[in-house]
Design an enzyme around this catalytic site. Structure first.
Site, PDB file in Angstrom:
ATOM      1  CD  GLU A  77      -2.963  -0.831  -0.129  1.00 51.98           C
ATOM      2  OE1 GLU A  77      -3.030   0.274  -0.677  1.00 51.98           O
ATOM      3  OE2 GLU A  77      -3.556  -1.842  -0.558  1.00 51.98           O
ATOM      4  CE1 TYR A 159      -7.451   2.483  -0.974  1.00 51.64           C
ATOM      5  CE2 TYR A 159      -5.101   2.777  -0.543  1.00 51.64           C
ATOM      6  CZ  TYR A 159      -6.131   2.119  -1.186  1.00 51.64           C
ATOM      7  OH  TYR A 159      -5.848   1.075  -2.034  1.00 51.64           O
ATOM      8  CG  ASP A 177      -7.949   4.624  -4.446  1.00 49.96           C
ATOM      9  OD1 ASP A 177      -9.117   4.485  -4.865  1.00 49.96           O
ATOM     10  OD2 ASP A 177      -6.974   4.029  -4.954  1.00 49.96           O
TER      11      ASP A 177
END
Ligand code: SF4
Length: 395
Positions: A77, A159, A177
């Site tokens: 991520e 997020y 997102d």
């Protein structure tokens, strides 16, 4: 946005409008069909269709093979923020081989970690990841399992916390997102600016309502894949979309109106003079402060100028700052343009020979390096390009 007048619609658009009017799941109670609460049958239909599409079409990505490893998800991520998936695929396994666990990352020297990150850009990400890994390690080495606790780590926003919690720990948390916001805004014709606090809250609320109790991680990843493969920013391929019959924007042929964006990112143009000072086959480099742009990376000294005419004075200031006396006037050897999210930087690159220097080099922040020594240090993509141009000029 209203639909086109009926006499201007194609048969396909008319068919959609008829189907939309007959669709009992579409919420019309709010102006512009904006959603407040989603009827249960519609929630169920969207979940079922999206997950079924995901099972057939999901991308085979390296981090998805480690779905229950929170550290692997976390690294993915962080890398995926602002970096293209193709680039991340190449670098992800390499990073995990070098730092296979949160403990190894936490105990590594920051300089080594930065070197592994080189070329990925947005260096604050790796500074935060390293700091956060240290916090986790000092706290016993277990990565937090809830989105709330994850959000307390440096660099972990809403997020990312939702993505890690839902994928690695099966928590029912949304991960919204810009790409997911686009699909949700189209699906429900959300009229709020998606960059505004109100718009973000509304989209997050919708995404939360839609999340299933089982497979929340897959559901979040399904949004991501749909936004990349089908509901793309400029030309959504609604004919291939599993949610077409649920989509209010497709019904009104208004996909390009959504997501609504009020303010645009302003890009500022910057001119930066670069001093490549050389003496006895070595080049002078300095390390940028930790925090801020290109945090902790090495570079040739630079200074921003208003106009090109100010370059000579800027170079004098730079050479004086490091106690250098130059043999001759600096020569302009290249212009390199580099774009960042909010800045377009024009680097004006000057080379100058140094006859003597009073600059005491400090291993931590300044150094005289050979060409190979430069290549071994963590350097931004911009400065690597500058070095290529300098070498090409020098022949
Ligand atoms: Fe996007 Fe079209 Fe699917 Fe609607 S129908 S979600 S606009 S691809």
């Amino acid at each position: 946005m209203s639909a086109l007048p009926r006499d201007q619609q194609t048969p396909r658009q008319l068919l959609r409008a008829v189907r939309h009017a007959a669709n009992p799941f579409v919420n019309r109670s709010h102006p512009n069909h904006s959603v407040t609460s989603i009827e249960s049958p519609r929630r169920v239909a969207i979940r079922r269709k999206l997950l079924r599409w995901y099972d057939r079409n999901k991308r085979d990505l390296p981090w998805r093979r480690r779905a229950d490893d929170p550290y692997a998800q976390w690294v993915a991520e962080v890398m995926l923020q602002q970096t293209r998936v193709d680039t991340v695929i190449d670098r992800y396994e390499q990073f995990l081989r070098r730092f296979p666990s949160v403990g190894v990352l936490a105990t590594a020297q920051y300089e080594d970690v930065l070197k592994q990150w080189e070329g990925l850009g947005y260096y604050r990400r790796i500074l935060h990841l390293h700091r956060a890994a240290r916090m986790v390690y000092e706290d016993g080495g277990t990565i937090p399992t809830t989105a709330d606790a994850l959000r307390r780590l440096p660099g972990v926003g809403e997020y990312m916390a939702g993505a890690i919690a839902s994928i690695a720990f099966q928590q029912r948390e949304p991960a919204v997102d810009g790409n997911v916001a686009r699909v949700v805004a189209r699906l429900f014709c959300i009229e709020d600016d998606v960059l505004s606090t109100k718009g973000k809250a509304r989209i997050r609320d919708v995404a939360t309502q839609l999340l299933p109790a089982g497979r929340p991680g897959d559901f979040n990843q399904a949004w991501m894949d749909l936004s990349t493969a089908v509901c793309t920013p400029r030309s959504p391929d609604c004919s291939r979309c599993p949610l077409q019959t649920e989509c209010q924007a497709a019904d009104t042929v208004a996909m390009d109106r959504y997501p609504v964006r009020g303010r645009r990112t302003r890009v500022i143009s910057v001119k930066t003079v670069v001093g490549v000072f050389r003496a006895r086959g070595r080049l002078f480099v300095r390390r940028r402060p930790v925090g801020g742009l290109w945090s902790g990376l090495w570079e040739f000294p630079t200074v921003n100028v208003e106009t090109t005419d100010a370059a000579d004075a800027a170079l004098k200031t730079l050479s004086r700052a490091y106690g250098m006396a130059l043999t001759d006037d600096p020569i302009e050897v290249a212009t390199v343009t580099h774009k960042l999210t909010h800045r377009a930087i024009q680097f004006l690159v000057f080379m100058a020979a140094v006859k003597r220097t009073r600059a005491a080099t400090c291993a931590d922040s300044t150094a005289w390096v050979t060409k190979d020594g430069f290549a071994d240090r963590p350097v931004s993509t911009a400065h690597r390009r500058i070095m290529e141009r300098v070498l090409a000029w020098a022949g």
